[in-house]
Design a protein around this motif. Structure first.
Motif, PDB file in Angstrom:
ATOM      1  N   VAL A  26     -21.792  -7.154   9.931  1.00 27.91           N
ATOM      2  CA  VAL A  26     -20.492  -6.967  10.592  1.00 27.91           C
ATOM      3  C   VAL A  26     -19.426  -7.815   9.905  1.00 27.91           C
ATOM      4  O   VAL A  26     -18.317  -7.352   9.631  1.00 27.91           O
ATOM      5  N   ALA A  27     -19.757  -9.064   9.588  1.00 28.51           N
ATOM      6  CA  ALA A  27     -18.803  -9.941   8.899  1.00 28.51           C
ATOM      7  C   ALA A  27     -18.463  -9.392   7.515  1.00 28.51           C
ATOM      8  O   ALA A  27     -17.308  -9.422   7.086  1.00 28.51           O
ATOM      9  N   LEU A  28     -19.457  -8.868   6.827  1.00 28.59           N
ATOM     10  CA  LEU A  28     -19.234  -8.291   5.506  1.00 28.59           C
ATOM     11  C   LEU A  28     -18.337  -7.060   5.588  1.00 28.59           C
ATOM     12  O   LEU A  28     -17.415  -6.893   4.783  1.00 28.59           O
ATOM     13  N   LEU A  29     -18.572  -6.210   6.569  1.00 29.29           N
ATOM     14  CA  LEU A  29     -17.732  -5.024   6.752  1.00 29.29           C
ATOM     15  C   LEU A  29     -16.301  -5.403   7.117  1.00 29.29           C
ATOM     16  O   LEU A  29     -15.347  -4.783   6.654  1.00 29.29           O
ATOM     17  N   ALA A  30     -16.145  -6.426   7.938  1.00 32.10           N
ATOM     18  CA  ALA A  30     -14.797  -6.851   8.336  1.00 32.10           C
ATOM     19  C   ALA A  30     -14.010  -7.359   7.134  1.00 32.10           C
ATOM     20  O   ALA A  30     -12.828  -7.069   6.986  1.00 32.10           O
ATOM     21  N   SER A  31     -14.646  -8.103   6.245  1.00 35.18           N
ATOM     22  CA  SER A  31     -13.925  -8.589   5.063  1.00 35.18           C
ATOM     23  C   SER A  31     -13.584  -7.429   4.132  1.00 35.18           C
ATOM     24  O   SER A  31     -12.525  -7.404   3.529  1.00 35.18           O
ATOM     25  N   GLY A  32     -14.443  -6.449   4.035  1.00 35.69           N
ATOM     26  CA  GLY A  32     -14.158  -5.262   3.221  1.00 35.69           C
ATOM     27  C   GLY A  32     -13.045  -4.432   3.819  1.00 35.69           C
ATOM     28  O   GLY A  32     -12.232  -3.852   3.103  1.00 35.69           O
ATOM     29  N   ALA A  33     -12.964  -4.375   5.143  1.00 35.15           N
ATOM     30  CA  ALA A  33     -11.909  -3.607   5.813  1.00 35.15           C
ATOM     31  C   ALA A  33     -10.546  -4.209   5.528  1.00 35.15           C
ATOM     32  O   ALA A  33      -9.564  -3.499   5.358  1.00 35.15           O
ATOM     33  N   THR A  34     -10.469  -5.538   5.467  1.00 40.16           N
ATOM     34  CA  THR A  34      -9.202  -6.193   5.153  1.00 40.16           C
ATOM     35  C   THR A  34      -8.743  -5.814   3.755  1.00 40.16           C
ATOM     36  O   THR A  34      -7.582  -5.499   3.536  1.00 40.16           O
ATOM     37  N   LYS A  35      -9.650  -5.825   2.786  1.00 44.46           N
ATOM     38  CA  LYS A  35      -9.289  -5.443   1.420  1.00 44.46           C
ATOM     39  C   LYS A  35      -8.885  -3.979   1.368  1.00 44.46           C
ATOM     40  O   LYS A  35      -7.954  -3.610   0.662  1.00 44.46           O
ATOM     41  N   ALA A  36      -9.560  -3.129   2.142  1.00 40.75           N
ATOM     42  CA  ALA A  36      -9.208  -1.710   2.163  1.00 40.75           C
ATOM     43  C   ALA A  36      -7.831  -1.519   2.768  1.00 40.75           C
ATOM     44  O   ALA A  36      -7.047  -0.695   2.295  1.00 40.75           O
ATOM     45  N   GLN A  37      -7.503  -2.295   3.806  1.00 37.06           N
ATOM     46  CA  GLN A  37      -6.176  -2.178   4.413  1.00 37.06           C
ATOM     47  C   GLN A  37      -5.093  -2.582   3.428  1.00 37.06           C
ATOM     48  O   GLN A  37      -4.057  -1.939   3.344  1.00 37.06           O
ATOM     49  N   ASP A  38      -5.327  -3.667   2.662  1.00 35.48           N
ATOM     50  CA  ASP A  38      -4.362  -4.086   1.649  1.00 35.48           C
ATOM     51  C   ASP A  38      -4.181  -2.989   0.617  1.00 35.48           C
ATOM     52  O   ASP A  38      -3.062  -2.691   0.206  1.00 35.48           O
ATOM     53  N   SER A  39      -5.279  -2.387   0.197  1.00 32.05           N
ATOM     54  CA  SER A  39      -5.224  -1.310  -0.790  1.00 32.05           C
ATOM     55  C   SER A  39      -4.511  -0.097  -0.216  1.00 32.05           C
ATOM     56  O   SER A  39      -3.696   0.530  -0.899  1.00 32.05           O
ATOM     57  N   ASP A  40      -4.794   0.252   1.027  1.00 31.57           N
ATOM     58  CA  ASP A  40      -4.131   1.388   1.671  1.00 31.57           C
ATOM     59  C   ASP A  40      -2.629   1.145   1.794  1.00 31.57           C
ATOM     60  O   ASP A  40      -1.828   2.053   1.584  1.00 31.57           O
ATOM     61  N   PHE A  41      -2.237  -0.080   2.145  1.00 33.89           N
ATOM     62  CA  PHE A  41      -0.823  -0.446   2.240  1.00 33.89           C
ATOM     63  C   PHE A  41      -0.151  -0.240   0.887  1.00 33.89           C
ATOM     64  O   PHE A  41       0.888   0.410   0.782  1.00 33.89           O
ATOM     65  N   CYS A  42      -0.761  -0.770  -0.155  1.00 34.35           N
ATOM     66  CA  CYS A  42      -0.208  -0.672  -1.502  1.00 34.35           C
ATOM     67  C   CYS A  42      -0.114   0.794  -1.945  1.00 34.35           C
ATOM     68  O   CYS A  42       0.913   1.215  -2.477  1.00 34.35           O
ATOM     69  N   ASP A  43      -1.160   1.557  -1.719  1.00 34.49           N
ATOM     70  CA  ASP A  43      -1.160   2.969  -2.122  1.00 34.49           C
ATOM     71  C   ASP A  43      -0.052   3.752  -1.422  1.00 34.49           C
ATOM     72  O   ASP A  43       0.614   4.586  -2.039  1.00 34.49           O
ATOM     73  N   ALA A  44       0.152   3.484  -0.141  1.00 39.55           N
ATOM     74  CA  ALA A  44       1.195   4.200   0.615  1.00 39.55           C
ATOM     75  C   ALA A  44       2.589   3.822   0.110  1.00 39.55           C
ATOM     76  O   ALA A  44       3.442   4.690  -0.078  1.00 39.55           O
ATOM     77  N   VAL A  45       2.819   2.536  -0.130  1.00 38.42           N
ATOM     78  CA  VAL A  45       4.124   2.087  -0.635  1.00 38.42           C
ATOM     79  C   VAL A  45       4.397   2.718  -1.997  1.00 38.42           C
ATOM     80  O   VAL A  45       5.491   3.232  -2.248  1.00 38.42           O
ATOM     81  N   LYS A  46       3.402   2.708  -2.869  1.00 40.91           N
ATOM     82  CA  LYS A  46       3.595   3.282  -4.209  1.00 40.91           C
ATOM     83  C   LYS A  46       3.814   4.790  -4.146  1.00 40.91           C
ATOM     84  O   LYS A  46       4.626   5.333  -4.900  1.00 40.91           O
ATOM     85  N   ALA A  47       3.135   5.479  -3.246  1.00 42.22           N
ATOM     86  CA  ALA A  47       3.327   6.936  -3.122  1.00 42.22           C
ATOM     87  C   ALA A  47       4.768   7.251  -2.739  1.00 42.22           C
ATOM     88  O   ALA A  47       5.372   8.184  -3.280  1.00 42.22           O
ATOM     89  N   ILE A  48       5.321   6.486  -1.817  1.00 42.58           N
ATOM     90  CA  ILE A  48       6.717   6.702  -1.414  1.00 42.58           C
ATOM     91  C   ILE A  48       7.653   6.326  -2.568  1.00 42.58           C
ATOM     92  O   ILE A  48       8.567   7.074  -2.907  1.00 42.58           O
ATOM     93  N   TYR A  49       7.401   5.183  -3.184  1.00 42.90           N
ATOM     94  CA  TYR A  49       8.261   4.710  -4.272  1.00 42.90           C
ATOM     95  C   TYR A  49       8.310   5.705  -5.423  1.00 42.90           C
ATOM     96  O   TYR A  49       9.383   6.007  -5.945  1.00 42.90           O
ATOM     97  N   TRP A  50       7.167   6.219  -5.826  1.00 40.90           N
ATOM     98  CA  TRP A  50       7.140   7.126  -6.978  1.00 40.90           C
ATOM     99  C   TRP A  50       7.727   8.493  -6.658  1.00 40.90           C
ATOM    100  O   TRP A  50       8.009   9.279  -7.564  1.00 40.90           O
ATOM    101  N   ASP A  51       7.942   8.795  -5.379  1.00 38.87           N
ATOM    102  CA  ASP A  51       8.580  10.060  -5.012  1.00 38.87           C
ATOM    103  C   ASP A  51      10.105   9.910  -4.838  1.00 38.87           C
ATOM    104  O   ASP A  51      10.792  10.881  -4.571  1.00 38.87           O
TER     105      ASP A  51
END
Length: 187
Positions: A26-51
């Motif tokens: 559970v602790a391992l999954l929680a730390s991975g979820a945080t990294k995924a959220q950061d990546s998802d945030f970045c991907d969404a910002v870049k998708a809007i920016y590049w459009d």
């Protein structure tokens, strides 16, 4: 009787090991979820920016308000962490997303530092440069406006530049709350 005690000990030991492994996973999954959220945030910002050069045609949703010289559209992309977001078309087009809203300045400062670092990690590799600009809102001078802009020189044709991204804290006197806002501008 000693054999029975051994069986019981092994049983409880196996249960303890399973619980420890479960908590570890559970602790391992929680730390991975945080990294995924950061990546998802970045991907969404870049998708809007590049459009942005496309006037956000691929990322804005349906219109929900219009008046003379102003149109507001839903966002078809959910930027993780935003409370609410929209596209505004008025004297230029831009995305606006509220990342934090609170009556407590300390909460907004923490969110400001978190998103400033996340945007810097996300956008610097894309070639955008971070600049800090004065925030003239009384009491918010230490929370500078953060702008991420493509590099340019005196020889750069400004028409070829993509938009820019900004992060700023605002204060609403009537509601008595602070809001951390993310903007992605067409130019």
């Amino acid at each position: 009787m000693s054999n029975r005690k051994n069986i019981i000990c092994h049983y409880y030991l196996s249960i303890m090991i399973k619980r420890i492994l479960f908590l570890f996973s559970v602790a391992l999954l929680a730390s991975g979820a945080t990294k995924a959220q950061d990546s998802d945030f970045c991907d969404a910002v870049k998708a809007i920016y590049w459009d942005a050069p496309n006037q956000f045609r691929n990322v804005h949703g349906n219109i929900f308000e219009t008046s003379v010289g102003l149109s507001k559209f839903h966002s078809s992309i959910k930027v993780p962490g935003t409370i609410n977001s929209r596209f505004v078309f008025a004297m230029g087009k831009f995305y606006e997303g509220a990342l934090c809203q609170s009556k407590k300045l300390d909460e907004v400062k923490a969110a400001y530092n978190k998103y400033k670092a996340a945007l810097n990690d996300c956008l610097t590799p894309e070639g955008l440069n971070m600049s800090l600009l004065d925030n003239f809102t009384p009491g918010l001078g230490e929370l500078k406006k953060v702008a991420f802009m493509p590099p340019y020189s005196k020889d750069t044709d400004l028409k070829t530049l993509n938009g820019h991204i900004a992060l700023e804290v605002d204060y609403n006197k009537s509601a008595k709350n602070y809001t951390l806002l993310l903007f992605i501008y067409e130019h």
